[in-house]
Design a protein around this motif. Structure first.
Motif, PDB file in Angstrom:
ATOM      1  N   PRO A 123       1.548  40.699  76.629  1.00  0.00           N
ATOM      2  CA  PRO A 123       2.868  41.194  76.224  1.00  0.00           C
ATOM      3  C   PRO A 123       3.935  40.684  77.172  1.00  0.00           C
ATOM      4  O   PRO A 123       3.830  40.855  78.397  1.00  0.00           O
ATOM      5  N   ALA A 125       7.889  38.303  72.653  1.00  0.00           N
ATOM      6  CA  ALA A 125       8.729  39.104  71.750  1.00  0.00           C
ATOM      7  C   ALA A 125       9.779  38.252  71.074  1.00  0.00           C
ATOM      8  O   ALA A 125      10.275  38.589  69.995  1.00  0.00           O
ATOM      9  N   CYS A 140       6.852  43.912  67.861  1.00  0.00           N
ATOM     10  CA  CYS A 140       6.715  44.951  68.870  1.00  0.00           C
ATOM     11  C   CYS A 140       5.580  44.598  69.829  1.00  0.00           C
ATOM     12  O   CYS A 140       4.478  44.224  69.382  1.00  0.00           O
ATOM     13  N   GLY A 180       2.211  48.840  73.623  1.00  0.00           N
ATOM     14  CA  GLY A 180       2.628  49.833  74.596  1.00  0.00           C
ATOM     15  C   GLY A 180       4.084  50.204  74.509  1.00  0.00           C
ATOM     16  O   GLY A 180       4.490  51.217  75.082  1.00  0.00           O
ATOM     17  N   ASP A 181       4.906  49.406  73.811  1.00  0.00           N
ATOM     18  CA  ASP A 181       6.324  49.718  73.673  1.00  0.00           C
ATOM     19  C   ASP A 181       6.575  50.468  72.365  1.00  0.00           C
ATOM     20  O   ASP A 181       5.789  50.336  71.405  1.00  0.00           O
ATOM     21  N   PRO A 182       7.643  51.256  72.285  1.00  0.00           N
ATOM     22  CA  PRO A 182       7.984  51.887  70.992  1.00  0.00           C
ATOM     23  C   PRO A 182       8.234  50.808  69.935  1.00  0.00           C
ATOM     24  O   PRO A 182       8.705  49.718  70.241  1.00  0.00           O
ATOM     25  N   CYS A 183       7.904  51.142  68.694  1.00  0.00           N
ATOM     26  CA  CYS A 183       8.013  50.139  67.623  1.00  0.00           C
ATOM     27  C   CYS A 183       8.719  50.740  66.420  1.00  0.00           C
ATOM     28  O   CYS A 183       8.076  51.051  65.391  1.00  0.00           O
TER      29      CYS A 183
END
Length: 451
Positions: A50, A55, A62, A65-68
């Motif tokens: 990641p 990105a 997304c 581990g990150d908000p999506c």
């Protein structure tokens, strides 16, 4: 059996249609996966992890581990999934199979998602709401630029690309098709049941008619046999009460017994003949027969009976080549019964005429009398067994009521036709048409005899 066949055919068609739709979806996903692979290969960062560089490969992708959240703009949504985001999703994994990036709404990110593996590359993922998705996995490669200009470019394994296709439309179509097949099969069974009931009624109709005729024949035969037997027993009982030395009574009794015995013998002979005519015919008995010679012989044999009855017997319009294929003894019986029937129902001073002609490929035999005639209501029944238009007259002359039935059976056995034209009180004309000698007629009779 019709239900099993229809249901099996419906299930087979259902399976073929579903398999065809599934194969079309597989080709669609494979094509899209190949296009994405070729598009991403030059843009991938050096390491499969990641990162901001990863990105930036696809806007809106997304990182793990990150908000999506779902992309707010339509352009971003299409940039992520390349095509309709309501139907497709993307996932990027490192070489160890650990997720590093995915598109919004990927069902594989739900803790309640379940995957059913269909093969090395294919699986079906079931989301928390029960919505299924078809998922395809391929190796993702990265283009490697060599350090030296003369070296060859290489493709390095970077990770995995997974693309999913929603099966919502296929499942809805599956449900519609399933219920459509069930409805069609039920309606087809209903129509087949109604048609079978109607057709069975048609098939049973002649059987019921034959059964009723058989019942009537059995009852009539029992009645006809009972009458002479009752007379015999009555005569014997009356003789037992007579003095033993009464010669006149003994002679009268013997004469009555003889008459009733002859009547029983004729009745049994006629019944046996009818039974034989109803059975298969022996091919060996079929041979060329001259109907002209048969008519002349029978005219001589019945002339004495005609003279006793005070009638004139004639043979007119004789066709010399009236030869047919058949059984000679049966043809003798046919002509004899017609002549004796005409003599029996013609009063003294009348006339019986026998004609023998030709009509195309048929021999036409006609017996015409000037007798009492036949009422129109009786003309349809005179060929029934034991039917008499004048029962009292027939019994007094020793008739069994089977003469015309035997005639009709013989004509039918020889592939012929019989008809009657009569006016009550003005005589009758019986017309018999039989096919002349020909290979086809002989073959038909032989086939009928063998079967």
């Amino acid at each position: 059996m019709i239900g099993v066949i229809l249901y099996g055919a419906g299930l087979g068609m259902f399976g073929l249609l579903m398999r065809s739709n599934w194969s079309a979806l597989e080709r669609e996903v494979e094509t899209l996966a190949g296009t994405l692979h070729d598009s991403l290969k030059p843009l991938l960062p050096a390491e499969a992890r990641p990162s901001a560089q990863l990105a930036a490969v696809l806007p809106g992708l997304c990182l793990a581990g990150d908000p999506c959240p779902s992309p707010p703009s339509l352009i971003s949504r299409h940039a992520v999934s390349v095509t309709d985001p309501e139907r497709f999703y993307l996932r990027l994994l490192d070489p160890r199979g650990v997720l590093i990036a995915h598109s919004p709404g990927s069902p594989s990110q739900s803790p309640r998602a379940q995957a059913e593996h269909l093969g090395p590359a294919w699986s079906v993922v079931v989301g928390p709401g029960g919505e299924r998705s078809m998922q395809y996995s391929i190796h993702l490669h990265r283009s490697h630029t060599p350090v030296h200009s003369g070296a060859k470019a290489r493709e390095l394994d970077w990770g995995y690309l997974q693309i999913g296709r929603s099966l919502r439309g296929l499942d809805a179509e599956r449900q519609r098709l399933w219920w459509a097949i069930q409805t069609i099969v039920v309606l087809a069974l209903l129509v087949a049941g109604l048609a079978s009931w109607w057709l069975s009624g048609l098939a049973m109709r002649p059987l019921l008619v034959a059964y009723r005729q058989q019942e009537q024949f059995t009852a009539d035969a029992a009645h006809e046999l009972r009458a002479p037997l009752a007379n015999l027993l009555g005569v014997v009982e009356a003789h037992r009460r007579q003095p033993p030395d009464d010669a006149v009574a003994r002679d009268q009794m013997l004469a009555a017994v003889h008459r009733q015995g002859q009547r029983l013998s004729r009745l049994i002979s006629d019944l046996l003949l009818l039974a034989r005519l109803d059975g298969p015919q022996s091919a060996a008995a079929v041979q060329p027969c001259s109907l002209t010679q048969i008519a002349r012989d029978l005219l001589e044999e019945t002339s004495e009976a005609a003279a006793e009855a005070g009638l004139t017997l004639k043979l007119l319009d004789v066709e010399e080549e009236a030869e047919i294929m058949g059984v000679e003894s049966e043809l003798y019986r046919l002509v004899s019964n017609l002549l004796l029937n005409a003599i029996q129902y013609t009063p003294r001073g009348g006339e019986v005429v026998l004609r023998l002609g030709r009509e195309r490929s048929q021999v036409v035999l006609q017996v015409q009398d000037t007798g009492i005639g036949i009422a129109p209501s009786d003309q349809q029944r005179i060929f029934d067994r034991f039917y008499r238009s004048d029962p009292g007259r027939s019994r007094r002359q020793g008739g069994t009521g089977l003469g015309l039935s035997i005639v009709a059976a013989i004509v039918h056995r020889h592939r012929g036709q019989i008809s009657v034209a009569s006016n009550h009180g003005f005589g009758s004309v019986f017309t018999v048409k039989l096919p002349m000698v020909g290979g086809r007629i002989l073959e038909d009779l032989r086939v009928a005899g063998n079967t």
